[in-house]
Design an enzyme around this catalytic site. Structure first.
Site, short mmCIF file in Angstrom:
data_model
loop_
_atom_site.label_atom_id
_atom_site.label_comp_id
_atom_site.label_asym_id
_atom_site.label_seq_id
_atom_site.Cartn_x
_atom_site.Cartn_y
_atom_site.Cartn_z
N TRP A 154 1.47 -6.34 -6.48
CA TRP A 154 2.24 -6.44 -7.71
C TRP A 154 3.74 -6.38 -7.47
O TRP A 154 4.51 -6.53 -8.41
CB TRP A 154 1.84 -5.28 -8.64
CG TRP A 154 1.79 -3.99 -7.88
CD1 TRP A 154 0.67 -3.41 -7.32
CD2 TRP A 154 2.89 -3.15 -7.49
NE1 TRP A 154 1.02 -2.27 -6.63
CE2 TRP A 154 2.38 -2.10 -6.72
CE3 TRP A 154 4.27 -3.19 -7.73
CZ2 TRP A 154 3.18 -1.09 -6.17
CZ3 TRP A 154 5.07 -2.20 -7.18
CH2 TRP A 154 4.53 -1.17 -6.42
N ASN A 155 4.19 -6.11 -6.27
CA ASN A 155 5.64 -5.86 -6.11
C ASN A 155 6.48 -7.15 -6.13
O ASN A 155 7.58 -7.16 -6.67
CB ASN A 155 5.95 -4.97 -4.91
CG ASN A 155 5.50 -5.55 -3.59
OD1 ASN A 155 4.60 -6.40 -3.55
ND2 ASN A 155 6.10 -5.12 -2.52
N LYS A 178 -5.90 -14.28 -5.97
CA LYS A 178 -6.14 -13.11 -6.80
C LYS A 178 -4.87 -12.25 -6.84
O LYS A 178 -4.53 -11.59 -5.87
CB LYS A 178 -7.30 -12.24 -6.29
CG LYS A 178 -7.71 -11.23 -7.36
CD LYS A 178 -8.31 -9.95 -6.84
CE LYS A 178 -7.34 -8.89 -6.43
NZ LYS A 178 -6.54 -8.27 -7.51
N PRO A 179 -4.16 -12.29 -7.97
CA PRO A 179 -2.99 -11.41 -8.09
C PRO A 179 -3.46 -9.97 -8.30
O PRO A 179 -4.65 -9.74 -8.54
CB PRO A 179 -2.29 -11.94 -9.34
CG PRO A 179 -3.37 -12.60 -10.15
CD PRO A 179 -4.42 -13.08 -9.19
N PRO A 234 -4.44 0.31 4.51
CA PRO A 234 -5.87 0.63 4.41
C PRO A 234 -6.71 -0.51 3.83
O PRO A 234 -7.80 -0.79 4.31
CB PRO A 234 -5.90 1.85 3.47
CG PRO A 234 -4.53 2.42 3.52
CD PRO A 234 -3.59 1.30 3.83
N GLU A 253 -0.39 -9.11 5.85
CA GLU A 253 1.00 -8.63 5.74
C GLU A 253 0.92 -7.27 5.08
O GLU A 253 0.65 -7.17 3.88
CB GLU A 253 1.84 -9.60 4.91
CG GLU A 253 1.95 -11.01 5.47
CD GLU A 253 2.73 -11.08 6.78
OE1 GLU A 253 3.41 -10.09 7.13
OE2 GLU A 253 2.65 -12.12 7.45
N CYS A 287 8.00 -4.21 0.77
CA CYS A 287 7.46 -3.95 2.11
C CYS A 287 8.61 -3.90 3.10
O CYS A 287 8.72 -2.99 3.91
CB CYS A 287 6.46 -5.03 2.49
SG CYS A 287 7.13 -6.68 2.42
N GLY A 461 0.51 -5.36 10.29
CA GLY A 461 -0.16 -6.62 9.99
C GLY A 461 -0.62 -7.41 11.19
O GLY A 461 -0.54 -6.98 12.34
N GLU A 465 3.67 -15.37 8.54
CA GLU A 465 3.96 -16.26 7.43
C GLU A 465 5.34 -16.85 7.67
O GLU A 465 6.04 -16.41 8.59
CB GLU A 465 3.94 -15.49 6.10
CG GLU A 465 2.55 -14.99 5.75
CD GLU A 465 2.39 -14.49 4.33
OE1 GLU A 465 3.35 -13.95 3.77
OE2 GLU A 465 1.28 -14.64 3.80
P1 NAP Z 1 -3.08 -2.88 -2.21
O1 NAP Z 1 -3.61 -1.74 -2.95
O2 NAP Z 1 -3.49 -3.06 -0.80
O3 NAP Z 1 -3.40 -4.19 -3.07
C1 NAP Z 1 -3.01 -5.49 -2.68
C2 NAP Z 1 -3.95 -6.51 -3.30
O4 NAP Z 1 -5.27 -6.32 -2.77
C3 NAP Z 1 -4.08 -6.38 -4.81
O5 NAP Z 1 -4.30 -7.66 -5.37
C4 NAP Z 1 -5.32 -5.52 -4.93
O6 NAP Z 1 -5.93 -5.64 -6.18
C5 NAP Z 1 -6.17 -6.10 -3.83
N1 NAP Z 1 -7.24 -5.22 -3.35
C6 NAP Z 1 -7.31 -3.87 -3.41
N2 NAP Z 1 -8.46 -3.44 -2.86
C7 NAP Z 1 -9.13 -4.53 -2.43
C8 NAP Z 1 -10.37 -4.75 -1.77
N3 NAP Z 1 -11.18 -3.73 -1.44
N4 NAP Z 1 -10.74 -6.02 -1.48
C9 NAP Z 1 -9.95 -7.05 -1.80
N5 NAP Z 1 -8.76 -6.91 -2.43
C10 NAP Z 1 -8.34 -5.67 -2.74
O7 NAP Z 1 -1.51 -2.87 -2.19
P2 NAP Z 1 -0.54 -2.09 -3.15
O8 NAP Z 1 -0.52 -0.69 -2.69
O9 NAP Z 1 -0.85 -2.36 -4.54
O10 NAP Z 1 0.83 -2.85 -2.76
C11 NAP Z 1 1.82 -2.32 -2.00
C12 NAP Z 1 1.55 -2.48 -0.50
O11 NAP Z 1 1.75 -3.83 -0.12
C13 NAP Z 1 2.52 -1.68 0.33
O12 NAP Z 1 1.83 -1.07 1.39
C14 NAP Z 1 3.47 -2.74 0.86
O13 NAP Z 1 4.15 -2.40 2.04
C15 NAP Z 1 2.57 -3.88 1.05
N6 NAP Z 1 3.34 -5.12 1.12
C16 NAP Z 1 3.44 -5.77 2.31
C17 NAP Z 1 4.20 -6.93 2.42
C18 NAP Z 1 4.33 -7.66 3.71
O14 NAP Z 1 4.71 -8.82 3.66
N7 NAP Z 1 4.04 -7.06 4.85
C19 NAP Z 1 4.84 -7.43 1.28
C20 NAP Z 1 4.73 -6.74 0.08
C21 NAP Z 1 3.96 -5.58 0.01
P3 NAP Z 1 -5.63 -4.57 -7.35
O15 NAP Z 1 -4.22 -4.15 -7.20
O16 NAP Z 1 -5.89 -5.35 -8.58
O17 NAP Z 1 -6.59 -3.47 -7.15
#
Ligand code: NAP
Ligand code: MG
Length: 486
Positions: A154-155, A178-179, A234, A253, A287, A461, A465
Site C-alpha cells: 500500500w505504500n 493484487k493490490p 516474512p 522486493e 522501502c 530481496g 526490477e
Molecule cells: P506485506 O504485508 O508483505 O504485503 C504486501 C502485499 O502482499 C500486499 O498486497 C498483501 O496483501 C500481500 N500479502 C500478504 N500476505 C500474503 C500472502 N500470504 N500471500 C500472498 N500475498 C500476501 O507488506 P506491507 O507490510 O504491507 O508493506 C510494507 C513492506 O513492503 C515493507 O517491508 C517495505 O520495506 C516493503 N517494500 C519493499 C519495496 C522494495 O522495492 N524492496 C518497496 C516498497 C515496500 P494485504 O496487504 O491485502 O494483506
C-alpha cells in the site's frame, strides 16, 4: 463527527471489464480522518481463478504480437491514463494518505515507467554467436513466461505495480495484479483507464482482496508462472516457499533499513536535508528511505541539530490539505507498530531530540498521524537498529571513522539502499564497494532510475526490477544451435 457515504466497488477487473468479487467486503479508510469511505469485496479462490483464466486466454495473442507493437499499444494506453492524472492523484491520496504533491509525483513516475519500457520495446535485441564450432552458430531466443502475478503493498500502489507490469507486458506476458487490501481503488481505476486506452481484454487484470485469501490463491494458482512481489520480508519468504511447487519464478522486493554515512568532509547542509527528506517522505513508509544515519563524531552535533530542527519544522497535515508536507501514516496498525518500536528503543537507551508520538494538534486527532521523530545514539541492538522501521522515526549514531560506519551499516539483515556523503572520492568508492546493498548513492539519496537495475541483497530481496535487466526476470531464454548443411 461527520458521516460519510460509503461507496461500494466491484473489486475485480478481468477480460477488459469490471467483475464483482464474491468475498466479504473489505473497508477502505481515509487515513487522514480515520474513516471508512469505500468497501470492496475480496477476491475468493473462484475469483482468482477467473482472473488467471482471463490472463491465460489473452496470452497467446498478446505474446504473438511484435514486441514493438506491444510497446505501441502500452504507450497509447499509458498516455490515455495520463489524461486522467487529476482523477488518479486525489484518489491515491484518499486511500493511501500521502500528500497530493506526493501522489502526483508517484502516479507521474508510474506512468513514466510504462513509457520507459515502451521505449525499450524498440531496443530489445537477441544474442547470436557466429562460430561455436566450424559451421555451427548459436542463437539465444527469449520467450515470455505466461501469466505473471503482481502483488504489491500500500505504500506506493502505482509505481510498485508499474515496475512489474511494464517489463512483463512488453516482454509478452499477461498480468494479474493484487493490490494491498487497503489500497485497491487507484489500481482498479488504472486498469480501467489502460483498457479504455486500448490495452486488449485480459492482458492486465486486477483482483483485489486480502493477502491471506486472495494473495495466497493467486500465488498457488497452477497457471501462474511467475510471482513478482513487493512487500515485507516474512511474506516474501512465504511466497518463495509456496512458489516452489510448480517451480514458479519469483522476484522479491522486500524490506530495507538503508544506512546513510555522513563523513566529516561532507556538505553537511545537503546531507542533513537529504536525511530529513529521505526519512520523512511518504511519512517514512518507503522501502528505500534513510533509516539509519551514521555520522562522524567531529560533525555529529551540527548534523543532529540540523536534522532535528528540520524535523520540527515539517508541516504535518492531511494529505488533501494545501501546504501539508507530511501526511498521516497509512493505518492505525502501522502507527501502533512504529510507536512500539520507538518505545522499546527508548526503554533501552538513546536520546529523543524531537517527536516520539502523535502530534497534539486536535485537528489531526482522528487521523493516523505521528510526529517526525529523531533518536540519537540508541543501543545498536535496539529495534531502531535491528528492525525495519516503517514510519517517520530516524535513529542517528556517532561513529569514529569510515571503517566503523561501514561495519555498522552492514550489521543488518537488510541490504536494499545506502548512501555515503563525502567529498573524498576514495572514501566514496570504498563505501560503494563495501556496503552490502543493491544501491549506493554518493552524495544523493533514494532516487531510483528506470535505467538502472534495482533490487535488494540479503533479506531485502531476490532479482531485479528496472533497467533492461528486468526483462530477464520476465522471460525464459532458449539456446538454439544451428548447424549448416554440408
Ligand atoms: P506485506 O504485508 O508483505 O504485503 C504486501 C502485499 O502482499 C500486499 O498486497 C498483501 O496483501 C500481500 N500479502 C500478504 N500476505 C500474503 C500472502 N500470504 N500471500 C500472498 N500475498 C500476501 O507488506 P506491507 O507490510 O504491507 O508493506 C510494507 C513492506 O513492503 C515493507 O517491508 C517495505 O520495506 C516493503 N517494500 C519493499 C519495496 C522494495 O522495492 N524492496 C518497496 C516498497 C515496500 P494485504 O496487504 O491485502 O494483506
Ligand atoms: Mg502486511
Amino acid at each position: 463527527m461527520s458521516t460519510q457515504t460509503i461507496q461500494t466497488y466491484a473489486g475485480g477487473f478481468f477480460d477488459g471489464r469490471e467483475h464483482t468479487n464474491g468475498g466479504d467486503p473489505l473497508p477502505v479508510t481515509d487515513p487522514g480522518i480515520g474513516q471508512v469511505f469505500a468497501e470492496v469485496p475480496g477476491g475468493t479462490e473462484a475469483d482468482v481463478d477467473a482472473a488467471v483464466r482471463s490472463a491465460a486466454r489473452a496470452f497467446p495473442d498478446w505474446s504473438a504480437l511484435a514486441v514493438r507493437e506491444r510497446g505501441e499499444i502500452l504507450g497509447r494506453a499509458a498516455r490515455h491514463a495520463e489524461q486522467h492524472l487529476d482523477e488518479l492523484v486525489p484518489l491515491l491520496t484518499r486511500e493511501q494518505g500521502k500528500t497530493l504533491r506526493d501522489s502526483r509525483i508517484e502516479v507521474t513516475k508510474a506512468l513514466d515507467t510504462l513509457m520507459h519500457y515502451v521505449g525499450l520495446s524498440r531496443a530489445l535485441r537477441g544474442a547470436h554467436t557466429p562460430n561455436l564450432d566450424p559451421g555451427v552458430e548459436g542463437i539465444v531466443l527469449r520467450r515470455p513466461l505466461g501469466v505473471v502475478a503482481a502483488i504489491v503493498p500500500w505504500n506506493f500502489p502505482t509505481t510498485l505495480l508499474c515496475n512489474k507490469v511494464a517489463p512483463a507486458l512488453v516482454a509478452g506476458n499477461t498480468v494479474v495484479a493484487k493490490p494491498a487490501g487497503t489500497t485497491p481503488l487507484t489500481t482498479l481505476r488504472l486498469a480501467e483507464l489502460l483498457a479504455d486506452g486500448g490495452l486488449p481484454p485480459g492482458v492486465f487484470n486486477v483482483v483485489t482482496g486480502s493477502g491471506s485469501v486472495t494473495g495466497t490463491a493467486l500465488v498457488k494458482h497452477p497457471q501462474v508462472r511467475k510471482i513478482a512481489f513487493t512487500g515485507s520480508t516474512p511474506v516474501g519468504e512465504r511466497i518463495m516457499a509456496l512458489a516452489a511447487r510448480g517451480t514458479k519464478r519469483v522476484t522479491l522486493e522486500l524490506g530495507g533499513s538503508d544506512p546513510m554515512i555522513i563523513c566529516d568532509d561532507a556538505d553537511l547542509a545537503a546531507a542533513a536535508s537529504a536525511a530529513s527528506m529521505g526519512r520523512f517522505y511518504n511519512c517514512g513508509q518507503a522501502c528505500l528511505a534513510i533509516k539509519r544515519v551514521y555520522v562522524f563524531e567531529p560533525v555529529a552535533d551540527e548534523v543532529i541539530e540540523s536534522i532535528t530542527s528540520k524535523a520540527k519544522r515539517l508541516k504535518v497535515g492531511r494529505g488533501d490539505v494545501e501546504g501539508s508536507q507530511m501526511g498521516p501514516m497509512h493505518s492505525a496498525g502501522q502507527r501502533r507498530e512504529l510507536s512500539g518500536q520507538v518505545e522499546r528503543t527508548l526503554a533501552l537507551g538513546g536520546t529523543l531530540t524531537t517527536g516520539g508520538g502523535p502530534p497534539d494538534d486536535p485537528e489531526l486527532a482522528d487521523g493516523f498521524f505521528y510526529s517526525p521523530t529523531v533518536i540519537v545514539d540508541p543501543p545498536h541492538d535496539s529495534p531502531m537498529a535491528t528492525e525495519e522501521v516503517f514510519g517517520p522515526a530516524l535513529p542517528i549514531w556517532r561513529v569514529e571513522d569510515l571503517a566503523e560506519a561501514i561495519e555498522r551499516a552492514n550489521a543488518s539483515q537488510f541490504g536494499l539502499g545506502s548512501s555515503v556523503w563525502t567529498r573524498d572520492l576514495h572514501r566514496a568508492r570504498q563505501a560503494a564497494e563495501q556496503i552490502e546493498a543493491g544501491y549506493t548513492w554518493i552524495n544523493s539519496r533514494t532516487k531510483v532510475y528506470d535505467e538502472l537495475p534495482f533490487g535488494g541483497w540479503k533479506s531485502s530481496g531476490y532479482g531485479k526490477e528496472h533497467g533492461e535487466e528486468a526483462f530477464s526476470y520476465y522471460t525464459e531464454t532458449k539456446s538454439v544451435v544451428v548447424t549448416s548443411g554440408p
